[in-house]
Design a protein around this motif. Structure first.
Motif, PDB file in Angstrom:
ATOM      1  N   PRO A   1      12.549  89.872 -55.900  1.00 30.71           N
ATOM      2  CA  PRO A   1      12.376  89.892 -54.442  1.00 30.71           C
ATOM      3  C   PRO A   1      10.775  90.009 -54.015  1.00 30.71           C
ATOM      4  O   PRO A   1      10.425  89.440 -52.943  1.00 30.71           O
ATOM      5  CB  PRO A   1      13.155  90.937 -53.930  1.00 30.71           C
ATOM      6  N   GLN A   2       9.884  90.838 -54.730  1.00 32.28           N
ATOM      7  CA  GLN A   2       8.884  91.006 -54.335  1.00 32.28           C
ATOM      8  C   GLN A   2       7.994  89.588 -54.152  1.00 32.28           C
ATOM      9  O   GLN A   2       7.257  89.153 -53.322  1.00 32.28           O
ATOM     10  CB  GLN A   2       7.808  91.968 -55.323  1.00 32.28           C
ATOM     11  N   LEU A   3       7.918  88.646 -55.281  1.00 34.47           N
ATOM     12  CA  LEU A   3       7.289  87.453 -55.525  1.00 34.47           C
ATOM     13  C   LEU A   3       8.013  86.562 -54.377  1.00 34.47           C
ATOM     14  O   LEU A   3       7.275  85.725 -53.767  1.00 34.47           O
ATOM     15  CB  LEU A   3       7.440  87.007 -56.738  1.00 34.47           C
ATOM     16  N   LEU A   4       9.298  86.560 -54.251  1.00 36.67           N
ATOM     17  CA  LEU A   4       9.843  85.552 -53.284  1.00 36.67           C
ATOM     18  C   LEU A   4       9.202  85.869 -51.521  1.00 36.67           C
ATOM     19  O   LEU A   4       8.705  85.010 -51.240  1.00 36.67           O
ATOM     20  CB  LEU A   4      11.091  85.650 -53.220  1.00 36.67           C
ATOM     21  N   VAL A   5       9.194  87.222 -51.491  1.00 39.28           N
ATOM     22  CA  VAL A   5       8.668  87.601 -50.021  1.00 39.28           C
ATOM     23  C   VAL A   5       7.162  87.084 -50.012  1.00 39.28           C
ATOM     24  O   VAL A   5       7.005  86.634 -49.095  1.00 39.28           O
ATOM     25  CB  VAL A   5       8.785  89.024 -49.930  1.00 39.28           C
ATOM     26  N   GLN A   6       6.365  87.463 -51.219  1.00 43.34           N
ATOM     27  CA  GLN A   6       5.115  87.075 -50.888  1.00 43.34           C
ATOM     28  C   GLN A   6       4.860  85.630 -50.974  1.00 43.34           C
ATOM     29  O   GLN A   6       4.080  85.027 -50.319  1.00 43.34           O
ATOM     30  CB  GLN A   6       4.376  87.647 -52.507  1.00 43.34           C
TER      31      GLN A   6
ATOM     32  N   VAL B   1       3.675  80.918 -47.462  1.00 43.59           N
ATOM     33  CA  VAL B   1       3.733  79.572 -46.937  1.00 43.59           C
ATOM     34  C   VAL B   1       4.224  79.588 -45.430  1.00 43.59           C
ATOM     35  O   VAL B   1       3.778  78.573 -44.694  1.00 43.59           O
ATOM     36  CB  VAL B   1       5.298  79.042 -47.642  1.00 43.59           C
ATOM     37  N   SER B   2       4.698  80.564 -44.872  1.00 43.50           N
ATOM     38  CA  SER B   2       5.033  80.677 -43.451  1.00 43.50           C
ATOM     39  C   SER B   2       4.038  81.264 -42.564  1.00 43.50           C
ATOM     40  O   SER B   2       3.973  81.089 -41.403  1.00 43.50           O
ATOM     41  CB  SER B   2       6.232  81.530 -43.456  1.00 43.50           C
ATOM     42  N   GLY B   3       3.021  82.069 -43.119  1.00 42.15           N
ATOM     43  CA  GLY B   3       1.950  82.810 -42.518  1.00 42.15           C
ATOM     44  C   GLY B   3       2.771  83.969 -41.672  1.00 42.15           C
ATOM     45  O   GLY B   3       2.108  84.383 -40.768  1.00 42.15           O
ATOM     46  N   VAL B   4       3.887  84.321 -41.805  1.00 43.89           N
ATOM     47  CA  VAL B   4       4.792  85.338 -41.383  1.00 43.89           C
ATOM     48  C   VAL B   4       4.531  86.612 -42.071  1.00 43.89           C
ATOM     49  O   VAL B   4       5.072  86.546 -43.257  1.00 43.89           O
ATOM     50  CB  VAL B   4       6.014  84.963 -40.885  1.00 43.89           C
ATOM     51  N   HIS B   5       4.497  87.691 -41.586  1.00 37.51           N
ATOM     52  CA  HIS B   5       4.478  88.986 -42.444  1.00 37.51           C
ATOM     53  C   HIS B   5       6.212  89.459 -42.462  1.00 37.51           C
ATOM     54  O   HIS B   5       6.623  89.447 -41.551  1.00 37.51           O
ATOM     55  CB  HIS B   5       3.688  90.053 -41.806  1.00 37.51           C
ATOM     56  N   ILE B   6       6.610  89.757 -43.596  1.00 37.57           N
ATOM     57  CA  ILE B   6       7.948  90.116 -43.877  1.00 37.57           C
ATOM     58  C   ILE B   6       7.839  91.429 -43.860  1.00 37.57           C
ATOM     59  O   ILE B   6       7.484  92.117 -44.688  1.00 37.57           O
ATOM     60  CB  ILE B   6       8.520  89.437 -44.673  1.00 37.57           C
ATOM     61  N   ASP B   7       8.628  92.114 -42.925  1.00 36.90           N
ATOM     62  CA  ASP B   7       8.844  93.712 -43.022  1.00 36.90           C
ATOM     63  C   ASP B   7      10.011  94.311 -43.837  1.00 36.90           C
ATOM     64  O   ASP B   7       9.995  95.092 -44.278  1.00 36.90           O
ATOM     65  CB  ASP B   7       8.981  94.065 -41.670  1.00 36.90           C
ATOM     66  N   HIS B   8      10.986  93.414 -43.924  1.00 34.75           N
ATOM     67  CA  HIS B   8      12.337  93.941 -44.626  1.00 34.75           C
ATOM     68  C   HIS B   8      12.831  92.566 -45.480  1.00 34.75           C
ATOM     69  O   HIS B   8      12.627  91.455 -44.915  1.00 34.75           O
ATOM     70  CB  HIS B   8      13.434  94.004 -43.455  1.00 34.75           C
ATOM     71  N   TYR B   9      13.464  92.945 -46.278  1.00 33.47           N
ATOM     72  CA  TYR B   9      14.189  91.793 -47.326  1.00 33.47           C
ATOM     73  C   TYR B   9      15.442  92.273 -47.235  1.00 33.47           C
ATOM     74  O   TYR B   9      15.748  93.487 -47.716  1.00 33.47           O
ATOM     75  CB  TYR B   9      13.384  92.005 -48.660  1.00 33.47           C
ATOM     76  N   ALA B  10      16.715  91.462 -47.262  1.00 33.93           N
ATOM     77  CA  ALA B  10      18.036  91.717 -47.809  1.00 33.93           C
ATOM     78  C   ALA B  10      18.447  90.704 -48.812  1.00 33.93           C
ATOM     79  O   ALA B  10      18.104  89.437 -48.529  1.00 33.93           O
ATOM     80  CB  ALA B  10      18.769  91.471 -46.389  1.00 33.93           C
ATOM     81  N   GLU B  11      19.250  91.048 -49.539  1.00 30.79           N
ATOM     82  CA  GLU B  11      19.806  90.084 -50.518  1.00 30.79           C
ATOM     83  C   GLU B  11      21.636  90.393 -50.556  1.00 30.79           C
ATOM     84  O   GLU B  11      21.983  91.468 -50.446  1.00 30.79           O
ATOM     85  CB  GLU B  11      19.457  90.671 -52.054  1.00 30.79           C
ATOM     86  N   ILE B  12      22.161  89.157 -50.287  1.00 36.36           N
ATOM     87  CA  ILE B  12      23.629  89.262 -50.056  1.00 36.36           C
ATOM     88  C   ILE B  12      24.170  88.434 -51.295  1.00 36.36           C
ATOM     89  O   ILE B  12      23.766  87.059 -51.598  1.00 36.36           O
ATOM     90  CB  ILE B  12      23.986  88.708 -48.770  1.00 36.36           C
ATOM     91  N   GLY B  13      25.029  89.103 -52.023  1.00 34.84           N
ATOM     92  CA  GLY B  13      25.568  88.470 -53.245  1.00 34.84           C
ATOM     93  C   GLY B  13      27.096  88.294 -53.123  1.00 34.84           C
ATOM     94  O   GLY B  13      27.545  88.625 -52.099  1.00 34.84           O
TER      95      GLY B  13
END
Length: 90
Positions: A68-73, A78-90
């Motif tokens: 998740p860390q590298l995906l968020v980075q 790519v987007s130029g948007v800072h991401i504050d939270h990450y959620a994974e749904i399986g």
């Protein structure tokens, strides 16, 4: 995850060669600004991007390469948007 799939299951699901690891099926970026409307953006999993430290790959490979860390980075770069939270749904 493709972990544990038999050759027959990989063929039936058209997953390609057994590369192991996990990929993302759906990547959604939700932006909720202090002012204005909330926006939800779907990022195509097969979008070729620069994955920090790995070169050009499909964006969903970032998850397999660094979780998740590298995906968020990658999404941030790519987007130029800072991401504050990450959620994974399986």
């Amino acid at each position: 995850s493709r972990e544990g799939l038999t050759a027959a299951e990989r063929k039936k699901l058209s997953t390609g060669p057994d590369e192991g690891g996990a990929r993302t099926d759906t990547i959604m970026l939700i932006s909720k600004p202090k002012k204005g409307k909330t926006a939800i953006i779907s990022i195509p999993r097969d979008l070729y991007v620069e994955v920090p430290g790995y070169g050009s790959h499909k964006i969903n490979a970032a998850f397999n390469m660094g979780g998740p860390q590298l995906l968020v980075q990658t999404v941030e770069s790519v987007s130029g948007v800072h991401i504050d939270h990450y959620a994974e749904i399986g």
